[in-house]
Design a protein around this motif. Structure first.
Motif, PDB file in Angstrom:
ATOM      1  N   GLY A 290      -2.895  -3.318 -14.751  1.00 24.36           N
ATOM      2  CA  GLY A 290      -4.303  -2.931 -14.801  1.00 24.36           C
ATOM      3  C   GLY A 290      -4.743  -2.065 -13.650  1.00 24.36           C
ATOM      4  O   GLY A 290      -5.860  -1.544 -13.647  1.00 24.36           O
ATOM      5  N   ARG A 291      -3.868  -1.898 -12.661  1.00 30.15           N
ATOM      6  CA  ARG A 291      -4.188  -1.060 -11.516  1.00 30.15           C
ATOM      7  C   ARG A 291      -3.339   0.203 -11.566  1.00 30.15           C
ATOM      8  O   ARG A 291      -2.157   0.143 -11.915  1.00 30.15           O
ATOM      9  CB  ARG A 291      -3.892  -1.820 -10.214  1.00 30.15           C
ATOM     10  N   SER A 292      -3.934   1.335 -11.270  1.00 29.99           N
ATOM     11  CA  SER A 292      -3.178   2.586 -11.253  1.00 29.99           C
ATOM     12  C   SER A 292      -1.987   2.451 -10.306  1.00 29.99           C
ATOM     13  O   SER A 292      -2.167   2.145  -9.117  1.00 29.99           O
ATOM     14  CB  SER A 292      -4.079   3.738 -10.797  1.00 29.99           C
ATOM     15  N   TRP A 293      -0.787   2.660 -10.835  1.00 26.37           N
ATOM     16  CA  TRP A 293       0.409   2.418 -10.035  1.00 26.37           C
ATOM     17  C   TRP A 293       0.472   3.342  -8.823  1.00 26.37           C
ATOM     18  O   TRP A 293       0.722   2.892  -7.701  1.00 26.37           O
ATOM     19  CB  TRP A 293       1.662   2.594 -10.904  1.00 26.37           C
ATOM     20  N   LYS A 294       0.262   4.626  -9.028  1.00 20.20           N
ATOM     21  CA  LYS A 294       0.365   5.573  -7.923  1.00 20.20           C
ATOM     22  C   LYS A 294      -0.710   5.326  -6.864  1.00 20.20           C
ATOM     23  O   LYS A 294      -0.424   5.332  -5.661  1.00 20.20           O
ATOM     24  CB  LYS A 294       0.284   7.014  -8.439  1.00 20.20           C
ATOM     25  N   HIS A 295      -1.944   5.108  -7.310  1.00 19.86           N
ATOM     26  CA  HIS A 295      -3.008   4.835  -6.348  1.00 19.86           C
ATOM     27  C   HIS A 295      -2.723   3.533  -5.604  1.00 19.86           C
ATOM     28  O   HIS A 295      -2.982   3.427  -4.390  1.00 19.86           O
ATOM     29  CB  HIS A 295      -4.358   4.755  -7.052  1.00 19.86           C
ATOM     30  N   GLY A 296      -2.173   2.548  -6.325  1.00 13.37           N
ATOM     31  CA  GLY A 296      -1.836   1.288  -5.696  1.00 13.37           C
ATOM     32  C   GLY A 296      -0.747   1.423  -4.651  1.00 13.37           C
ATOM     33  O   GLY A 296      -0.812   0.812  -3.570  1.00 13.37           O
ATOM     34  N   ILE A 297       0.276   2.222  -4.954  1.00 13.92           N
ATOM     35  CA  ILE A 297       1.364   2.455  -4.009  1.00 13.92           C
ATOM     36  C   ILE A 297       0.837   3.103  -2.737  1.00 13.92           C
ATOM     37  O   ILE A 297       1.172   2.695  -1.617  1.00 13.92           O
ATOM     38  CB  ILE A 297       2.456   3.332  -4.643  1.00 13.92           C
ATOM     39  N   LEU A 298      -0.009   4.114  -2.906  1.00 14.26           N
ATOM     40  CA  LEU A 298      -0.554   4.806  -1.734  1.00 14.26           C
ATOM     41  C   LEU A 298      -1.390   3.858  -0.885  1.00 14.26           C
ATOM     42  O   LEU A 298      -1.346   3.911   0.353  1.00 14.26           O
ATOM     43  CB  LEU A 298      -1.397   6.004  -2.179  1.00 14.26           C
ATOM     44  N   ALA A 299      -2.147   2.979  -1.551  1.00 21.42           N
ATOM     45  CA  ALA A 299      -2.952   2.006  -0.805  1.00 21.42           C
ATOM     46  C   ALA A 299      -2.056   1.056  -0.017  1.00 21.42           C
ATOM     47  O   ALA A 299      -2.340   0.729   1.142  1.00 21.42           O
ATOM     48  CB  ALA A 299      -3.846   1.217  -1.772  1.00 21.42           C
ATOM     49  N   GLU A 300      -0.972   0.607  -0.650  1.00 23.19           N
ATOM     50  CA  GLU A 300      -0.046  -0.301   0.021  1.00 23.19           C
ATOM     51  C   GLU A 300       0.632   0.374   1.213  1.00 23.19           C
ATOM     52  O   GLU A 300       0.968  -0.280   2.213  1.00 23.19           O
ATOM     53  CB  GLU A 300       1.012  -0.799  -0.970  1.00 23.19           C
ATOM     54  N   LEU A 301       0.842   1.664   1.102  1.00 14.20           N
ATOM     55  CA  LEU A 301       1.459   2.411   2.197  1.00 14.20           C
ATOM     56  C   LEU A 301       0.465   2.731   3.318  1.00 14.20           C
ATOM     57  O   LEU A 301       0.859   3.224   4.375  1.00 14.20           O
ATOM     58  CB  LEU A 301       2.066   3.716   1.668  1.00 14.20           C
ATOM     59  N   GLY A 302      -0.817   2.478   3.044  1.00 12.45           N
ATOM     60  CA  GLY A 302      -1.838   2.786   4.042  1.00 12.45           C
ATOM     61  C   GLY A 302      -2.207   4.255   4.079  1.00 12.45           C
ATOM     62  O   GLY A 302      -2.740   4.735   5.080  1.00 12.45           O
TER      63      GLY A 302
END
Length: 294
Positions: A231-243
């Protein structure tokens, strides 16, 4: 006695902009910059003289190119810069490094003194721009020698119809690289149907949600790629996790540029992707393909 007014503001650089003063930065190919006035974000593809002035051409994530006057008014990683033309010394360093490399990024022996082959009739299709950029970075030299063109699809939902339109033949073969090709997925059902269209098509894939995951996480200082909830955008989520910045599509494009910049050769990619791409290249460059034309 306490100074209730603090330090003397005139003793500091009180006129400095909030983001700091602009630094001279060479507009080298691949540098991702943002034009302050228009918000255009893109990678430098070339610098040239036009109409008596120097122009830098920036290519955005959709492949569109736009020219801007070289000089102030740009941001790199959010900081102001004054873009300058690459110096002769810098160009010479780049040329020397390229000449010294004896192998391509894919590990093949580099072919020198040979012009790129005229495009054959065969093609390799990939799902999106990021896939195409990764294939170009690692296998681009090999593909130019073989005369194979990589083309982007806008997803694979209509893959069977597109294959029929392409009309593959023994001398005009088609290879397709599909993201997230695992049993039970929508992609696996689409591929099963598309493979029945023609015997001159080879469809392979990788198990990753996105081609980003085919880059070994160690290149980003990670033990493993973060898991992003459904349910969460994968790419946007990855970038958020990377800071990293992750709010906009421009953030996604810049994030991918950072990830792609960590890829030096085939050794930085997961074996599953390597095997699929290598097999597709072998399939579309069989000897009978030499007679094809673009």
């Amino acid at each position: 006695m306490k100074d209730r007014y603090g330090t003397d503001v005139l003793s500091t650089d009180w006129r400095a902009p909030r983001r700091g003063r602009a630094q001279d930065t060479e507009a080298v190919t691949g540098l991702v910059v943002e034009d302050v006035d228009t918000g255009w974000v893109g990678a430098v593809v070339r610098v040239e003289k036009a109409g008596g002035m120097q122009v830098v051409h920036l290519e955005d994530r959709r492949g569109r190119t736009k020219g801007f006057s070289l000089g102030p008014g740009f941001l790199v990683d959010g900081r102001p810069v004054v873009l300058t033309a690459p110096t002769a010394e810098r160009r010479a360093q780049v040329a020397a490094a390229q000449k010294a490399a004896s192998r391509t990024a894919s590990g093949s022996v580099r072919v020198t003194g040979q012009a790129a082959r005229v495009a054959s009739g065969s093609r390799i299709w990939v799902e999106g721009r990021h896939d195409a950029e990764l294939v170009e970075k690692v296998w681009g030299d090999d593909l130019r020698v073989e005369g194979v063109v990589v083309e982007m699809l806008d997803g694979v939902d209509d893959l069977s119809a597109l294959i029929r339109q392409f009309a593959p033949t023994p001398g005009r073969r088609l290879g397709v690289l599909v993201d997230h090709l695992v049993p039970g997925t929508k992609e696996s059902r689409i591929v099963a149907e598309a493979e029945r269209v023609s015997p001159h098509v080879r469809i392979l894939g990788h198990p990753y949600v996105d081609v980003w995951q085919s880059v070994k996480p160690a290149r980003l200082g990670l033990q493993a790629w973060p898991v992003i909830e459904r349910g969460r955008s994968w790419k946007h989520g990855i970038l958020a996790e990377l800071g990293w910045p992750h709010e906009t599509q421009a953030d996604v494009g810049l994030g991918w540029k950072k990830i792609l910049s960590t890829v030096r050769s085939y050794s930085d990619l997961e074996p599953t992707l390597l095997a699929s791409v290598e097999e597709l290249i072998d399939f579309v460059t069989v000897p009978s393909d030499r007679g094809g034309s673009a």
